[in-house]
Design a protein around this motif. Structure first.
Motif, PDB file in Angstrom:
ATOM      1  N   THR A 143       0.858  -1.185   0.000  1.00  0.00           N
ATOM      2  CA  THR A 143       0.000   0.000   0.000  1.00  0.00           C
ATOM      3  C   THR A 143       0.893   1.234   0.000  1.00  0.00           C
ATOM      4  O   THR A 143       2.009   1.204   0.534  1.00  0.00           O
ATOM      5  N   ASN A 144       0.398   2.312  -0.579  1.00  0.00           N
ATOM      6  CA  ASN A 144       1.235   3.504  -0.739  1.00  0.00           C
ATOM      7  C   ASN A 144       0.581   4.719  -0.087  1.00  0.00           C
ATOM      8  O   ASN A 144       0.429   5.768  -0.694  1.00  0.00           O
ATOM      9  N   GLY A 145       0.188   4.538   1.167  1.00  0.00           N
ATOM     10  CA  GLY A 145      -0.402   5.639   1.913  1.00  0.00           C
ATOM     11  C   GLY A 145      -1.918   5.664   1.822  1.00  0.00           C
ATOM     12  O   GLY A 145      -2.534   5.098   0.919  1.00  0.00           O
ATOM     13  N   GLY A 176      -7.908  -0.625   0.261  1.00  0.00           N
ATOM     14  CA  GLY A 176      -7.216  -1.715   0.947  1.00  0.00           C
ATOM     15  C   GLY A 176      -6.187  -1.275   1.973  1.00  0.00           C
ATOM     16  O   GLY A 176      -5.441  -2.105   2.491  1.00  0.00           O
ATOM     17  N   THR A 177      -6.162   0.022   2.302  1.00  0.00           N
ATOM     18  CA  THR A 177      -5.159   0.515   3.252  1.00  0.00           C
ATOM     19  C   THR A 177      -5.611   0.413   4.705  1.00  0.00           C
ATOM     20  O   THR A 177      -4.785   0.577   5.609  1.00  0.00           O
ATOM     21  N   ASP A 178      -6.882   0.166   4.938  1.00  0.00           N
ATOM     22  CA  ASP A 178      -7.407   0.155   6.307  1.00  0.00           C
ATOM     23  C   ASP A 178      -6.973  -1.106   7.051  1.00  0.00           C
ATOM     24  O   ASP A 178      -6.632  -2.131   6.452  1.00  0.00           O
ATOM     25  N   ASP A 179      -7.016  -1.036   8.371  1.00  0.00           N
ATOM     26  CA  ASP A 179      -6.549  -2.149   9.203  1.00  0.00           C
ATOM     27  C   ASP A 179      -7.345  -3.427   8.961  1.00  0.00           C
ATOM     28  O   ASP A 179      -6.778  -4.526   8.946  1.00  0.00           O
ATOM     29  N   ALA A 180      -8.664  -3.299   8.784  1.00  0.00           N
ATOM     30  CA  ALA A 180      -9.493  -4.488   8.593  1.00  0.00           C
ATOM     31  C   ALA A 180      -9.105  -5.232   7.311  1.00  0.00           C
ATOM     32  O   ALA A 180      -9.012  -6.467   7.292  1.00  0.00           O
ATOM     33  N   SER A 181      -8.881  -4.486   6.233  1.00  0.00           N
ATOM     34  CA  SER A 181      -8.466  -5.119   4.976  1.00  0.00           C
ATOM     35  C   SER A 181      -7.107  -5.773   5.127  1.00  0.00           C
ATOM     36  O   SER A 181      -6.887  -6.901   4.646  1.00  0.00           O
ATOM     37  N   GLN A 182      -6.183  -5.096   5.789  1.00  0.00           N
ATOM     38  CA  GLN A 182      -4.847  -5.665   5.969  1.00  0.00           C
ATOM     39  C   GLN A 182      -4.897  -6.948   6.791  1.00  0.00           C
ATOM     40  O   GLN A 182      -4.192  -7.930   6.481  1.00  0.00           O
ATOM     41  N   ILE A 252       3.113   9.767   5.024  1.00  0.00           N
ATOM     42  CA  ILE A 252       2.831   8.577   4.210  1.00  0.00           C
ATOM     43  C   ILE A 252       3.468   7.353   4.837  1.00  0.00           C
ATOM     44  O   ILE A 252       4.666   7.356   5.163  1.00  0.00           O
ATOM     45  N   GLN A 253       2.676   6.315   5.007  1.00  0.00           N
ATOM     46  CA  GLN A 253       3.195   5.023   5.458  1.00  0.00           C
ATOM     47  C   GLN A 253       2.986   4.004   4.346  1.00  0.00           C
ATOM     48  O   GLN A 253       1.858   3.691   3.978  1.00  0.00           O
ATOM     49  N   VAL A 254       4.089   3.526   3.799  1.00  0.00           N
ATOM     50  CA  VAL A 254       4.033   2.426   2.838  1.00  0.00           C
ATOM     51  C   VAL A 254       4.088   1.133   3.644  1.00  0.00           C
ATOM     52  O   VAL A 254       5.047   0.899   4.385  1.00  0.00           O
ATOM     53  N   THR A 255       3.062   0.311   3.524  1.00  0.00           N
ATOM     54  CA  THR A 255       2.999  -0.952   4.238  1.00  0.00           C
ATOM     55  C   THR A 255       3.207  -2.086   3.261  1.00  0.00           C
ATOM     56  O   THR A 255       2.521  -2.169   2.234  1.00  0.00           O
ATOM     57  N   ILE A 256       4.152  -2.959   3.562  1.00  0.00           N
ATOM     58  CA  ILE A 256       4.452  -4.108   2.708  1.00  0.00           C
ATOM     59  C   ILE A 256       4.078  -5.368   3.481  1.00  0.00           C
ATOM     60  O   ILE A 256       4.748  -5.742   4.444  1.00  0.00           O
ATOM     61  N   LEU A 257       2.999  -5.987   3.069  1.00  0.00           N
ATOM     62  CA  LEU A 257       2.582  -7.257   3.662  1.00  0.00           C
ATOM     63  C   LEU A 257       3.205  -8.379   2.838  1.00  0.00           C
ATOM     64  O   LEU A 257       2.905  -8.528   1.657  1.00  0.00           O
ATOM     65  N   ILE A 258       4.073  -9.130   3.474  1.00  0.00           N
ATOM     66  CA  ILE A 258       4.841 -10.178   2.802  1.00  0.00           C
ATOM     67  C   ILE A 258       4.241 -11.547   3.129  1.00  0.00           C
ATOM     68  O   ILE A 258       3.971 -11.853   4.290  1.00  0.00           O
ATOM     69  N   GLY A 259       4.050 -12.365   2.091  1.00  0.00           N
ATOM     70  CA  GLY A 259       3.704 -13.760   2.272  1.00  0.00           C
ATOM     71  C   GLY A 259       4.754 -14.610   1.568  1.00  0.00           C
ATOM     72  O   GLY A 259       4.918 -14.534   0.358  1.00  0.00           O
TER      73      GLY A 259
END
Length: 262
Positions: A143-145, A176-182, A252-259
């Motif tokens: 996500t990019n902010g 898709g940036t919200d906590d519930a989606s993440q 801006i917070q870039v969040t990288i969810l890694i699988g």
């Protein structure tokens, strides 16, 4: 699926959508141990904001988007940056099984999705990647902010109110940036057999009123962008609404969810 992100939207997207800080690309390379032997698939690639910097670090990238106009603009950007190791493909997340077959079982370094997973069937996608990803490879949801109209600042709230009046409804899409989606994405990765991790990259930026207007246009289907003759007035009125809240600073917070495949 026709999302309407074609025509002029592709140009707005390329001009006004921010790219990713180098630390984001470094994190992707580190988390998946990507090398110049790896192939990466960038799903929902848009005009190449994530595709092009990744391509500099791997053997090749397959960039996939459902909108031909986005790919056309991305090809131009690749040519301007002399990036030649990208294949551009009209398609979507449902094409992963076909792409995986072409790449080969256990040979895919990573699938990256830059703020586009909300348009996809993420559970099916995560399962579909498993046979084709090599050990230590996998999926990155980037996500990019927070969208411009949902940030915790006075100028963002003013923008949200202006868009609500103009659109006739309050803009609430989080992309898709919200906590519930993440959480939902992470739970689905775990259910599909991935090991998960989260990396964040934080930075700030100051926007101009023109960048805010362009950012709004880049997020709308082409049918909802004001006609060309109305845009000067749209920008003028929005500028008047925003003016008392200068400067327009984003955190801006870039969040990288890694699988990762074990």
């Amino acid at each position: 699926m026709d999302l309407g992100f074609r025509g002029e939207v592709a140009d707005f997207y390329h001009r006004f959508r921010r790219g990713y800080p180098p630390a984001v690309i470094d994190s992707l390379v580190e988390m998946f141990a990507l090398t110049t032997d790896d192939v990466v698939v960038d799903l929902g690639c848009g005009t190449g904001q994530l595709t092009l910097p990744i391509a500099e670090r791997v053997r090749s990238v397959v960039a996939v988007d459902p909108e031909p106009d986005m790919l056309l603009r991305a090809r131009r950007a690749a040519s301007e940056h002399e990036v030649t190791n990208v294949s551009w493909m009209v398609g979507s997340d449902t094409d992963i099984p076909t792409l995986g077959t072409l790449i080969g079982d256990g040979r895919l370094g990573a699938v990256t999705i830059g703020q586009a997973l909300h348009w996809m069937r993420h559970e099916e996608l995560f399962r579909a990647v498993v046979p084709f990803a090599r050990s230590g490879g996998g999926v990155a949801v980037v996500t990019n902010g927070t969208p411009l109209w949902l940030q915790d600042t006075a100028w963002s709230r003013a923008l949200c109110g202006y868009l609500e009046d103009w659109l006739g409804s309050k803009p609430t899409r989080t992309c898709g940036t919200d906590d519930a989606s993440q959480r939902r994405y992470r739970d689905s990765l775990i259910a599909a057999g991935y090991d998960t991790a989260v990396v964040s990259v934080d930075y700030s930026d100051e926007l101009s009123a023109e960048q805010i207007v362009g950012g709004v246009y880049s997020a709308l289907p082409v049918a909802r962008i004001p006609p060309a003759e109305q845009r000067p007035r749209f920008a003028e009125r929005l500028g008047e609404v925003l003016q008392p809240h200068q400067p327009f600073v984003e955190q801006i917070q870039v969040t990288i969810l890694i699988g990762r495949i074990p």
